[in-house]
Design a protein around this motif. Structure first.
Motif, mmCIF file in Angstrom:
data_model
loop_
_atom_site.group_PDB
_atom_site.id
_atom_site.type_symbol
_atom_site.label_atom_id
_atom_site.label_comp_id
_atom_site.label_asym_id
_atom_site.label_seq_id
_atom_site.Cartn_x
_atom_site.Cartn_y
_atom_site.Cartn_z
ATOM 1 N N MET A 1 0.847 -1.176 0.000
ATOM 2 C CA MET A 1 0.000 0.000 0.000
ATOM 3 C C MET A 1 0.892 1.238 0.000
ATOM 4 S SD MET A 1 -3.161 0.891 2.573
ATOM 5 C CE MET A 1 -3.930 -0.676 2.281
ATOM 6 N N ASP A 2 0.485 2.244 -0.726
ATOM 7 C CA ASP A 2 1.269 3.479 -0.840
ATOM 8 C C ASP A 2 0.898 4.484 0.241
ATOM 9 O OD1 ASP A 2 2.690 2.626 -3.065
ATOM 10 O OD2 ASP A 2 1.196 3.394 -4.466
ATOM 11 N N VAL A 3 1.881 5.266 0.674
ATOM 12 C CA VAL A 3 1.654 6.314 1.657
ATOM 13 C C VAL A 3 0.855 7.455 1.028
ATOM 14 C CG1 VAL A 3 3.669 5.720 3.056
ATOM 15 C CG2 VAL A 3 3.908 7.360 1.186
ATOM 16 N N THR A 4 0.342 8.331 1.881
ATOM 17 C CA THR A 4 -0.601 9.371 1.444
ATOM 18 C C THR A 4 0.024 10.750 1.249
ATOM 19 O OG1 THR A 4 -1.166 9.811 3.750
ATOM 20 C CG2 THR A 4 -2.538 8.195 2.572
ATOM 21 N N TYR A 5 1.320 10.830 1.060
ATOM 22 C CA TYR A 5 2.011 12.117 0.921
ATOM 23 C C TYR A 5 3.191 11.927 -0.020
ATOM 24 C CZ TYR A 5 5.218 9.890 4.101
ATOM 25 O OH TYR A 5 6.100 9.003 4.661
ATOM 26 N N ALA A 6 3.692 13.019 -0.572
ATOM 27 C CA ALA A 6 4.749 12.939 -1.583
ATOM 28 C C ALA A 6 6.167 12.996 -1.015
ATOM 29 C CB ALA A 6 4.574 14.070 -2.596
ATOM 30 N N GLU A 7 6.346 13.573 0.154
ATOM 31 C CA GLU A 7 7.675 13.885 0.683
ATOM 32 C C GLU A 7 8.282 12.714 1.476
ATOM 33 O OE1 GLU A 7 4.877 15.481 1.261
ATOM 34 O OE2 GLU A 7 5.030 17.542 0.585
ATOM 35 N N VAL A 8 8.257 11.534 0.907
ATOM 36 C CA VAL A 8 8.729 10.324 1.590
ATOM 37 C C VAL A 8 10.209 10.468 1.949
ATOM 38 C CG1 VAL A 8 9.098 7.839 1.364
ATOM 39 C CG2 VAL A 8 7.016 8.881 0.444
ATOM 40 N N GLY A 9 10.518 10.212 3.208
ATOM 41 C CA GLY A 9 11.895 10.276 3.681
ATOM 42 C C GLY A 9 12.324 11.629 4.218
ATOM 43 N N ALA A 10 11.443 12.604 4.205
ATOM 44 C CA ALA A 10 11.825 13.961 4.620
ATOM 45 C C ALA A 10 12.127 14.080 6.111
ATOM 46 C CB ALA A 10 10.736 14.957 4.219
ATOM 47 N N THR A 11 11.744 13.101 6.916
ATOM 48 C CA THR A 11 12.068 13.164 8.341
ATOM 49 C C THR A 11 13.471 12.653 8.639
ATOM 50 O OG1 THR A 11 11.061 10.989 8.702
ATOM 51 C CG2 THR A 11 9.688 12.941 9.149
ATOM 52 N N ARG A 12 14.121 12.066 7.638
ATOM 53 C CA ARG A 12 15.431 11.453 7.886
ATOM 54 C C ARG A 12 16.519 12.495 8.143
ATOM 55 N NH1 ARG A 12 17.763 6.153 4.910
ATOM 56 N NH2 ARG A 12 19.707 6.030 6.059
ATOM 57 N N GLU A 13 16.589 13.492 7.299
ATOM 58 C CA GLU A 13 17.595 14.548 7.439
ATOM 59 C C GLU A 13 17.068 15.818 6.781
ATOM 60 O OE1 GLU A 13 21.540 13.414 6.137
ATOM 61 O OE2 GLU A 13 21.137 11.341 6.689
ATOM 62 N N GLY A 14 17.691 16.922 7.113
ATOM 63 C CA GLY A 14 17.362 18.183 6.463
ATOM 64 C C GLY A 14 16.078 18.801 6.974
ATOM 65 N N PRO A 15 15.667 19.874 6.322
ATOM 66 C CA PRO A 15 14.467 20.593 6.776
ATOM 67 C C PRO A 15 13.201 19.778 6.489
ATOM 68 C CG PRO A 15 15.289 21.550 4.733
ATOM 69 C CD PRO A 15 16.291 20.509 5.158
ATOM 70 N N LEU A 16 12.228 19.948 7.361
ATOM 71 C CA LEU A 16 10.925 19.321 7.148
ATOM 72 C C LEU A 16 10.160 20.128 6.101
ATOM 73 C CD1 LEU A 16 10.075 18.507 10.873
ATOM 74 C CD2 LEU A 16 10.875 16.928 9.110
ATOM 75 N N PRO A 17 9.297 19.479 5.321
ATOM 76 C CA PRO A 17 8.629 20.171 4.211
ATOM 77 C C PRO A 17 7.627 21.231 4.663
ATOM 78 C CG PRO A 17 7.790 17.927 4.432
ATOM 79 C CD PRO A 17 8.935 18.063 5.390
ATOM 80 N N ALA A 18 7.507 22.255 3.856
ATOM 81 C CA ALA A 18 6.550 23.334 4.113
ATOM 82 C C ALA A 18 5.126 22.816 3.928
ATOM 83 C CB ALA A 18 6.815 24.496 3.150
#
Length: 161
Positions: free
Chosen positions: A1-18
């Motif tokens: 099953m696919d996740v419901t958002y596009a920014e997959v992996g954004a919690t790993r490093e760097g800034p969190l998405p706007a």
């Protein structure tokens, strides 16, 4: 099953998405790294926060689907998630999980353990989310308070090791 958002992996490093509510928490643990990693892999933050966990997996792993349940008895609300990234290194261990269809929020949350140069063990929680259901949007202030309380419980569970 696919996740419901596009920014997959954004919690790993760097800034969190706007466009999302952001949550970050960092606490120092007294437990050793190996014990903390084992507890994290076996859902300690969720259980310590008072959540139930439904999964066929004994341990967290890439692609593992699970549901967290909050509430009691027939009033328990189950929210489905999937682990979308994992890191397993000598001085870092953790994973990020994203929301699946049926979750009341859309976004990703991550739990990461790390050690510093002095050998201290740190537990980080990073998340971004926004309401996926109209009634969650309507109750956004209450949802934010609930998310903050659950995050506090995650960190307390890991600090109690």
């Amino acid at each position: 099953m696919d996740v419901t958002y596009a920014e997959v992996g954004a919690t790993r490093e760097g800034p969190l998405p706007a466009g999302y509510l952001h949550v970050t928490r960092r606490v120092r643990l007294t437990a050793g790294f190996a014990a903390a990693a084992e507890a994290l892999a076996r859902w300690r933050p969720q259980h310590g926060a008072g959540l139930r966990v439904r999964t066929d997996a004994e341990r967290a792993g890439l692609g593992v689907e699970f549901a967290s349940g909050i509430g009691a008895g027939p009033l328990r609300l189950w929210v489905p998630c999937k682990i979308v990234w994992i890191v397993d290194e000598p001085d870092r261990y953790g994973f990020g999980f994203g929301t699946l269809p049926g979750h009341v929020e859309t976004g990703e949350e991550a739990f990461l353990l790390s050690t510093d140069a002095e050998g201290h063990v740190w537990f980080d929680v990073r998340a971004f989310s926004r309401p996926a259901k109209w009634w969650v949007k309507l109750g956004a202030p209450v949802a934010r308070l609930l998310q903050a309380k659950v995050t506090d419980r995650y960190t307390a569970a890991m600090q109690s090791l």
